[in-house]
Scaffold this motif. Structure first.
Motif, PDB file in Angstrom:
ATOM      1  N   ALA A  35      62.250 -43.148  -1.862  1.00 52.79           N
ATOM      2  CA  ALA A  35      63.436 -43.251  -1.002  1.00 52.79           C
ATOM      3  C   ALA A  35      63.030 -43.608   0.433  1.00 52.79           C
ATOM      4  N   GLY A  36      61.982 -42.965   0.932  1.00 53.14           N
ATOM      5  CA  GLY A  36      61.498 -43.288   2.273  1.00 53.14           C
ATOM      6  C   GLY A  36      61.032 -44.725   2.379  1.00 53.14           C
ATOM      7  N   PHE A  37      60.371 -45.196   1.332  1.00 51.93           N
ATOM      8  CA  PHE A  37      59.908 -46.583   1.282  1.00 51.93           C
ATOM      9  C   PHE A  37      61.092 -47.542   1.343  1.00 51.93           C
ATOM     10  N   LEU A  38      62.114 -47.291   0.521  1.00 45.75           N
ATOM     11  CA  LEU A  38      63.266 -48.196   0.472  1.00 45.75           C
ATOM     12  C   LEU A  38      64.051 -48.181   1.783  1.00 45.75           C
ATOM     13  N   VAL A  39      64.221 -47.008   2.376  1.00 40.03           N
ATOM     14  CA  VAL A  39      64.937 -46.925   3.651  1.00 40.03           C
ATOM     15  C   VAL A  39      64.130 -47.621   4.747  1.00 40.03           C
ATOM     16  N   ALA A  40      62.820 -47.378   4.765  1.00 36.38           N
ATOM     17  CA  ALA A  40      61.980 -47.959   5.824  1.00 36.38           C
ATOM     18  C   ALA A  40      61.906 -49.479   5.712  1.00 36.38           C
ATOM     19  N   ILE A  41      61.811 -50.016   4.494  1.00 33.35           N
ATOM     20  CA  ILE A  41      61.721 -51.481   4.349  1.00 33.35           C
ATOM     21  C   ILE A  41      63.050 -52.125   4.746  1.00 33.35           C
ATOM     22  N   LEU A  47      65.722 -54.425  11.699  1.00 30.51           N
ATOM     23  CA  LEU A  47      65.231 -54.462  13.078  1.00 30.51           C
ATOM     24  C   LEU A  47      64.551 -55.788  13.402  1.00 30.51           C
ATOM     25  N   ASP A  48      63.875 -56.371  12.425  1.00 31.18           N
ATOM     26  CA  ASP A  48      63.238 -57.667  12.653  1.00 31.18           C
ATOM     27  C   ASP A  48      64.293 -58.740  12.933  1.00 31.18           C
ATOM     28  N   SER A  49      65.399 -58.674  12.210  1.00 27.97           N
ATOM     29  CA  SER A  49      66.497 -59.624  12.456  1.00 27.97           C
ATOM     30  C   SER A  49      67.113 -59.399  13.832  1.00 27.97           C
ATOM     31  N   ILE A  50      67.275 -58.146  14.210  1.00 30.96           N
ATOM     32  CA  ILE A  50      67.843 -57.840  15.524  1.00 30.96           C
ATOM     33  C   ILE A  50      66.908 -58.312  16.638  1.00 30.96           C
ATOM     34  N   ASN A  51      65.596 -58.149  16.443  1.00 27.30           N
ATOM     35  CA  ASN A  51      64.632 -58.618  17.448  1.00 27.30           C
ATOM     36  C   ASN A  51      64.759 -60.116  17.671  1.00 27.30           C
ATOM     37  N   PHE A  82      61.284 -53.498  19.496  1.00 28.23           N
ATOM     38  CA  PHE A  82      59.942 -53.734  18.953  1.00 28.23           C
ATOM     39  C   PHE A  82      59.250 -52.406  18.637  1.00 28.23           C
ATOM     40  N   LEU A  83      59.429 -51.423  19.492  1.00 32.93           N
ATOM     41  CA  LEU A  83      58.847 -50.108  19.250  1.00 32.93           C
ATOM     42  C   LEU A  83      59.442 -49.467  17.987  1.00 32.93           C
ATOM     43  N   LEU A  84      60.775 -49.526  17.859  1.00 30.64           N
ATOM     44  CA  LEU A  84      61.428 -49.007  16.654  1.00 30.64           C
ATOM     45  C   LEU A  84      60.965 -49.752  15.404  1.00 30.64           C
ATOM     46  N   ASN A  85      60.815 -51.066  15.522  1.00 28.70           N
ATOM     47  CA  ASN A  85      60.357 -51.868  14.393  1.00 28.70           C
ATOM     48  C   ASN A  85      58.937 -51.482  14.000  1.00 28.70           C
ATOM     49  N   SER A  86      58.093 -51.230  14.980  1.00 25.96           N
ATOM     50  CA  SER A  86      56.714 -50.820  14.695  1.00 25.96           C
ATOM     51  C   SER A  86      56.681 -49.468  13.996  1.00 25.96           C
ATOM     52  N   LEU A  87      57.516 -48.533  14.454  1.00 20.64           N
ATOM     53  CA  LEU A  87      57.566 -47.213  13.825  1.00 20.64           C
ATOM     54  C   LEU A  87      58.092 -47.296  12.391  1.00 20.64           C
ATOM     55  N   SER A  88      59.123 -48.106  12.180  1.00 21.73           N
ATOM     56  CA  SER A  88      59.649 -48.239  10.818  1.00 21.73           C
ATOM     57  C   SER A  88      58.640 -48.929   9.912  1.00 21.73           C
ATOM     58  N   PHE A  89      57.884 -49.882  10.448  1.00 20.67           N
ATOM     59  CA  PHE A  89      56.846 -50.525   9.646  1.00 20.67           C
ATOM     60  C   PHE A  89      55.739 -49.531   9.303  1.00 20.67           C
ATOM     61  N   LEU A  90      55.410 -48.645  10.236  1.00 17.22           N
ATOM     62  CA  LEU A  90      54.401 -47.626   9.968  1.00 17.22           C
ATOM     63  C   LEU A  90      54.851 -46.695   8.844  1.00 17.22           C
ATOM     64  N   VAL A  91      56.114 -46.283   8.877  1.00 21.40           N
ATOM     65  CA  VAL A  91      56.652 -45.433   7.813  1.00 21.40           C
ATOM     66  C   VAL A  91      56.638 -46.181   6.488  1.00 21.40           C
ATOM     67  N   PHE A  92      57.078 -47.436   6.506  1.00 19.56           N
ATOM     68  CA  PHE A  92      57.077 -48.256   5.288  1.00 19.56           C
ATOM     69  C   PHE A  92      55.671 -48.395   4.725  1.00 19.56           C
ATOM     70  N   PHE A  93      54.724 -48.722   5.569  1.00 19.73           N
ATOM     71  CA  PHE A  93      53.348 -48.940   5.135  1.00 19.73           C
ATOM     72  C   PHE A  93      52.730 -47.651   4.591  1.00 19.73           C
ATOM     73  N   THR A  94      52.999 -46.538   5.257  1.00 23.23           N
ATOM     74  CA  THR A  94      52.473 -45.244   4.820  1.00 23.23           C
ATOM     75  C   THR A  94      53.072 -44.832   3.479  1.00 23.23           C
ATOM     76  N   CYS A  95      54.384 -44.954   3.351  1.00 20.73           N
ATOM     77  CA  CYS A  95      55.041 -44.586   2.090  1.00 20.73           C
ATOM     78  C   CYS A  95      54.572 -45.473   0.943  1.00 20.73           C
ATOM     79  N   ALA A  96      54.454 -46.766   1.194  1.00 26.10           N
ATOM     80  CA  ALA A  96      54.023 -47.685   0.138  1.00 26.10           C
ATOM     81  C   ALA A  96      52.594 -47.375  -0.299  1.00 26.10           C
ATOM     82  N   GLY A  97      51.713 -47.157   0.652  1.00 22.49           N
ATOM     83  CA  GLY A  97      50.319 -46.851   0.316  1.00 22.49           C
ATOM     84  C   GLY A  97      50.186 -45.542  -0.424  1.00 22.49           C
TER      85      GLY A  97
END
Length: 122
Positions: A35-41, A47-51, A82-97
């Motif tokens: 669930a964390g992976f799906l929400v984070a991705i 956020l990437d689109s908003i950036n 960009f900071l929010l996007n980096s944090l969400s990518f970190l959560v996504f990457f951590t959950c996926a790994g």
């Protein structure tokens, strides 16, 4: 120079839904990570689109007119996203790994348990 075919290049199987469902069943004990992976991705993609959209305002309202106050305003907003996007990518990457490692562990454990049930003659 000769190129050897890799095993993955030789396999020309088609997608089977049964295999996907088996892998999905393995994720059941780890549903919070899934669930964390799906929400984070999803959040990362949003956020990437908003950036990209906010970059338009940085250029159109700050850079082209040369308005430094407007450039600072939109630049800070863009930096925050960009900071929010980096944090969400970190959560996504951590959950996926973590999810990938746990699934590999579960598969190896099940294989080992199955091997323990086989006879020595096997």
């Amino acid at each position: 120079m000769s190129y050897e075919k890799l095993e993955q290049d030789l396999y020309k199987g088609e997608f089977r839904g049964q295999t996907f469902l088996r892998i999905l069943k393995l994720t059941r004990p780890h549903w919070p990570l899934l669930a964390g992976f799906l929400v984070a991705i999803t959040f990362t993609a949003l956020l990437d689109s908003i950036n990209t959209y906010i970059s338009r305002f940085v250029i159109d309202r700050g850079v082209i007119p040369g308005d430094t106050a407007e450039l600072m305003h939109w630049g800070l907003i863009l930096g925050g996203f960009f900071l929010l996007n980096s944090l969400s990518f970190l959560v996504f990457f951590t959950c996926a790994g973590r999810l990938g490692e746990l699934l590999q562990y579960d598969i190896r454990r099940k294989l080992f348990e199955h091997l323990q049930t086989l006879s020595f003659s096997f």
